[in-house]
Scaffold this motif. Structure first.
Motif, PDB file in Angstrom:
ATOM      1  N   TRP A 209     -56.808 -52.841  -5.849  1.00 47.63           N
ATOM      2  CA  TRP A 209     -57.211 -54.159  -6.339  1.00 47.63           C
ATOM      3  C   TRP A 209     -57.249 -54.269  -7.857  1.00 47.63           C
ATOM      4  N   SER A 210     -57.473 -53.173  -8.527  1.00 53.22           N
ATOM      5  CA  SER A 210     -57.525 -53.209  -9.988  1.00 53.22           C
ATOM      6  C   SER A 210     -56.821 -51.969 -10.524  1.00 53.22           C
ATOM      7  N   MET A 211     -55.551 -52.122 -10.864  1.00 52.48           N
ATOM      8  CA  MET A 211     -54.736 -51.040 -11.413  1.00 52.48           C
ATOM      9  C   MET A 211     -53.909 -51.594 -12.576  1.00 52.48           C
ATOM     10  N   PRO A 212     -54.530 -51.762 -13.733  1.00 56.20           N
ATOM     11  CA  PRO A 212     -53.869 -52.446 -14.854  1.00 56.20           C
ATOM     12  C   PRO A 212     -52.507 -51.877 -15.232  1.00 56.20           C
ATOM     13  N   VAL A 213     -52.376 -50.549 -15.258  1.00 54.37           N
ATOM     14  CA  VAL A 213     -51.085 -49.957 -15.628  1.00 54.37           C
ATOM     15  C   VAL A 213     -50.009 -50.310 -14.614  1.00 54.37           C
ATOM     16  N   ARG A 214     -50.339 -50.158 -13.327  1.00 63.39           N
ATOM     17  CA  ARG A 214     -49.376 -50.486 -12.273  1.00 63.39           C
ATOM     18  C   ARG A 214     -49.053 -51.980 -12.279  1.00 63.39           C
ATOM     19  N   GLU A 215     -50.035 -52.808 -12.564  1.00 63.51           N
ATOM     20  CA  GLU A 215     -49.815 -54.256 -12.609  1.00 63.51           C
ATOM     21  C   GLU A 215     -48.842 -54.622 -13.720  1.00 63.51           C
ATOM     22  N   ALA A 216     -48.977 -53.981 -14.882  1.00 62.52           N
ATOM     23  CA  ALA A 216     -48.045 -54.229 -15.982  1.00 62.52           C
ATOM     24  C   ALA A 216     -46.647 -53.746 -15.616  1.00 62.52           C
ATOM     25  N   GLU A 217     -46.569 -52.554 -15.004  1.00 56.54           N
ATOM     26  CA  GLU A 217     -45.273 -52.018 -14.602  1.00 56.54           C
ATOM     27  C   GLU A 217     -44.595 -52.930 -13.574  1.00 56.54           C
ATOM     28  N   ALA A 218     -45.366 -53.405 -12.604  1.00 55.13           N
ATOM     29  CA  ALA A 218     -44.813 -54.276 -11.571  1.00 55.13           C
ATOM     30  C   ALA A 218     -44.309 -55.584 -12.168  1.00 55.13           C
ATOM     31  N   THR A 219     -45.078 -56.147 -13.084  1.00 55.85           N
ATOM     32  CA  THR A 219     -44.668 -57.399 -13.728  1.00 55.85           C
ATOM     33  C   THR A 219     -43.366 -57.214 -14.488  1.00 55.85           C
ATOM     34  N   ASN A 220     -43.280 -56.150 -15.262  1.00 53.56           N
ATOM     35  CA  ASN A 220     -42.051 -55.882 -16.010  1.00 53.56           C
ATOM     36  C   ASN A 220     -40.867 -55.648 -15.082  1.00 53.56           C
ATOM     37  N   ALA A 221     -41.100 -54.953 -13.967  1.00 56.73           N
ATOM     38  CA  ALA A 221     -40.017 -54.703 -13.016  1.00 56.73           C
ATOM     39  C   ALA A 221     -39.501 -56.005 -12.406  1.00 56.73           C
ATOM     40  N   LEU A 222     -40.404 -56.919 -12.106  1.00 57.70           N
ATOM     41  CA  LEU A 222     -39.994 -58.200 -11.527  1.00 57.70           C
ATOM     42  C   LEU A 222     -39.212 -59.031 -12.542  1.00 57.70           C
ATOM     43  N   ALA A 225     -35.840 -57.719 -12.789  1.00 54.86           N
ATOM     44  CA  ALA A 225     -35.042 -58.059 -11.603  1.00 54.86           C
ATOM     45  C   ALA A 225     -34.567 -59.510 -11.609  1.00 54.86           C
ATOM     46  N   GLY A 226     -34.918 -60.265 -12.642  1.00 54.41           N
ATOM     47  CA  GLY A 226     -34.441 -61.637 -12.770  1.00 54.41           C
ATOM     48  C   GLY A 226     -35.443 -62.713 -12.415  1.00 54.41           C
ATOM     49  N   CYS A 227     -36.673 -62.353 -12.077  1.00 50.41           N
ATOM     50  CA  CYS A 227     -37.693 -63.349 -11.755  1.00 50.41           C
ATOM     51  C   CYS A 227     -38.127 -64.062 -13.042  1.00 50.41           C
ATOM     52  N   ASP A 228     -38.115 -65.391 -13.018  1.00 48.97           N
ATOM     53  CA  ASP A 228     -38.499 -66.129 -14.217  1.00 48.97           C
ATOM     54  C   ASP A 228     -39.850 -66.818 -14.076  1.00 48.97           C
ATOM     55  N   LEU A 229     -40.566 -66.512 -12.985  1.00 47.77           N
ATOM     56  CA  LEU A 229     -41.947 -66.970 -12.819  1.00 47.77           C
ATOM     57  C   LEU A 229     -42.686 -65.926 -11.985  1.00 47.77           C
ATOM     58  N   ILE A 230     -43.873 -65.543 -12.449  1.00 45.68           N
ATOM     59  CA  ILE A 230     -44.647 -64.487 -11.805  1.00 45.68           C
ATOM     60  C   ILE A 230     -46.019 -65.014 -11.415  1.00 45.68           C
ATOM     61  N   THR A 231     -46.480 -64.614 -10.239  1.00 48.71           N
ATOM     62  CA  THR A 231     -47.860 -64.851  -9.844  1.00 48.71           C
ATOM     63  C   THR A 231     -48.408 -63.558  -9.245  1.00 48.71           C
ATOM     64  N   CYS A 232     -49.635 -63.602  -8.707  1.00 51.33           N
ATOM     65  CA  CYS A 232     -50.237 -62.344  -8.261  1.00 51.33           C
ATOM     66  C   CYS A 232     -51.407 -62.574  -7.313  1.00 51.33           C
ATOM     67  N   HIS A 233     -51.802 -61.474  -6.652  1.00 54.89           N
ATOM     68  CA  HIS A 233     -53.078 -61.392  -5.940  1.00 54.89           C
ATOM     69  C   HIS A 233     -53.650 -60.009  -6.215  1.00 54.89           C
ATOM     70  N   VAL A 234     -54.374 -59.925  -7.317  1.00 57.12           N
ATOM     71  CA  VAL A 234     -55.148 -58.745  -7.704  1.00 57.12           C
ATOM     72  C   VAL A 234     -56.501 -59.256  -8.170  1.00 57.12           C
ATOM     73  N   ASP A 235     -57.471 -58.359  -8.289  1.00 60.86           N
ATOM     74  CA  ASP A 235     -58.812 -58.830  -8.648  1.00 60.86           C
ATOM     75  C   ASP A 235     -58.859 -59.505 -10.006  1.00 60.86           C
ATOM     76  N   GLY A 236     -58.251 -58.876 -11.007  1.00 60.09           N
ATOM     77  CA  GLY A 236     -58.240 -59.427 -12.349  1.00 60.09           C
ATOM     78  C   GLY A 236     -56.814 -59.659 -12.823  1.00 60.09           C
ATOM     79  N   PRO A 237     -56.318 -60.887 -12.768  1.00 54.88           N
ATOM     80  CA  PRO A 237     -54.908 -61.155 -13.088  1.00 54.88           C
ATOM     81  C   PRO A 237     -54.543 -61.084 -14.573  1.00 54.88           C
ATOM     82  N   LYS A 238     -55.480 -60.755 -15.428  1.00 52.40           N
ATOM     83  CA  LYS A 238     -55.254 -60.822 -16.877  1.00 52.40           C
ATOM     84  C   LYS A 238     -54.012 -60.062 -17.308  1.00 52.40           C
ATOM     85  N   VAL A 239     -53.848 -58.835 -16.847  1.00 50.59           N
ATOM     86  CA  VAL A 239     -52.713 -58.009 -17.267  1.00 50.59           C
ATOM     87  C   VAL A 239     -51.393 -58.627 -16.823  1.00 50.59           C
ATOM     88  N   VAL A 240     -51.335 -59.104 -15.590  1.00 55.64           N
ATOM     89  CA  VAL A 240     -50.101 -59.716 -15.072  1.00 55.64           C
ATOM     90  C   VAL A 240     -49.723 -60.926 -15.912  1.00 55.64           C
TER      91      VAL A 240
END
Length: 375
Positions: A209-222, A225-240
């Motif tokens: 639920w709260s993994m800031p490093v992994r959240e940043a890595e996942a966002t960058n990976a998306l 991959a060509g995604c031009d809009l990102i959303t999330c379901h994590v406890d604290g979305p700040k990093v994403v």
């Protein structure tokens, strides 16, 4: 946390069905609490994290702040309380030292055994927990649950995303593939496809639920991959949100408002509106009436909302999103069958489903159009 083990199973069982009657105004169990005047109401609120986390805890804290304006209501708050016996000690302190007669326990893992045990020990105190776990057959009658269907606001996020995205490639950073998360992802894709039938949602699960490093890595990976809009379901979305903003892509938020974190690319966000429930609780107890043991709802019940539009939303996006909000408030169904999962299986065969239908609580799949695996 306990919730990743329990939420998918608990949310779709009998206790959730019990809530249907409560939402219609039928109390499912009185309380041994004596009638109290508004001036006697002291509410203890417990958070598992910081109140300014731009996420789950902040969504509750914003509502509690509004509750402080209700005449005769005293608020006692404690943040960063872990899901251990520390929460029991916090509840005891609020009851014995502060005179709390209503406890709002806002983290999933607080319920069993902690809220249940405290409710048995303090029969004249009301306990309410922010997840649909209360069981009328075995749990104390002075305990209960409240919850809101955030997937309805994620559906609206999806509508906005489908309109705001130029590529139709949307990204979703999620904690774990459990029912409540899968439902949010599926609703987001369904909303996007009402605007762009070819839209896709690529999902990356971080594992917790709260993994800031992994959240940043996942966002960058998306984004890569060509995604031009990102959303999330994590406890604290700040990093994403901040990572996506830094990469120059648009965002939709989750839990609370993250608009200030993305002044260029924020579109809108899915927010809980706990204020509606909390003020209902205060007003009911002020009249000396018992609270329903189960309280839940969505857009039609004013229990979820979407963040005001940010700079990432143009006029077209605003128009189609506002139209979708109006339809959802009128209880227009999100899921209209037959719906297939992303493996080709029909998972929702009926023509349409009430937005609070129990079958939607037990999703174990990702719908067609979502790129990723549910397990």
């Amino acid at each position: 946390m306990l919730r990743d083990q329990l939420f998918t199973n608990q949310i779709s069982r009998r206790r959730f069905l019990q809530g249907t009657a409560a939402t219609a105004g039928l109390a499912l169990g009185g309380l041994p609490l004596a009638a109290r005047a508004a001036g006697d109401l002291t509410i203890g609120v417990i958070y598992v994290g910081a109140r300014d986390d731009f996420g789950w805890n902040q969504s509750h804290a914003v509502a509690v702040k509004a509750l402080k304006d209700v005449p005769g209501v005293k608020i006692v708050e404690e943040e960063n309380v872990p899901e251990t016996d520390a929460v029991s000690k916090t509840m005891e302190s609020m009851i014995n030292l502060d005179g709390a007669n209503l406890i709002l326990a806002t983290s999933f893992g607080y319920y069993s055994p902690f809220v249940v045990d405290m409710a048995k020990q303090y029969a004249d105190v009301t306990f309410r927990h922010a997840a649909p776990l209360w069981d009328k057959d075995k749990d104390p009658k002075n305990a209960g649950s409240y919850f809101a269907f955030l997937d309805q606001a994620h559906y609206i996020d999806g509508v906005a995303a489908g309109a705001a995205s130029k590529s139709g490639k949307l990204g979703f950073v999620a904690a774990k593939p459990i029912g409540i998360v899968l439902r949010n992802i599926n609703s987001f894709l369904t909303g996007a496809r009402t605007v762009n039938p070819n839209a896709t949602v690529q999902v990356i699960f971080t594992g917790d639920w709260s993994m800031p490093v992994r959240e940043a890595e996942a966002t960058n990976a998306l984004v890569d991959a060509g995604c031009d809009l990102i959303t999330c379901h994590v406890d604290g979305p700040k990093v994403v949100i901040q990572t996506a903003e830094g990469r120059g892509v648009k965002t939709c938020g989750h839990n609370a408002s993250q608009a200030s974190l993305a002044p260029k690319g924020f579109v809108t966000g899915a927010e809980y509106k706990w204020e509606t429930i909390y003020k209902q609780f205060a007003a009911t107890l002020a009249k000396g009436e018992p609270l329903p043991n189960i309280t839940f709802g969505g857009y039609a019940e004013d229990m979820v909302q979407n963040t005001p539009f940010g700079a990432g939303a143009d006029e077209k996006t605003i128009k189609v999103t506002n139209d979708a909000i109006a339809a959802l408030k009128a209880k227009s169904p999100i899921f209209k069958g037959p719906v297939k999962d992303n493996k080709g299986n029909v998972v929702l065969p009926d023509a349409s489903y009430d937005n609070m239908a129990p079958v939607l609580n037990s999703m174990t799949y990702l719908v067609d159009g979502v790129i990723g695996s549910a397990g």
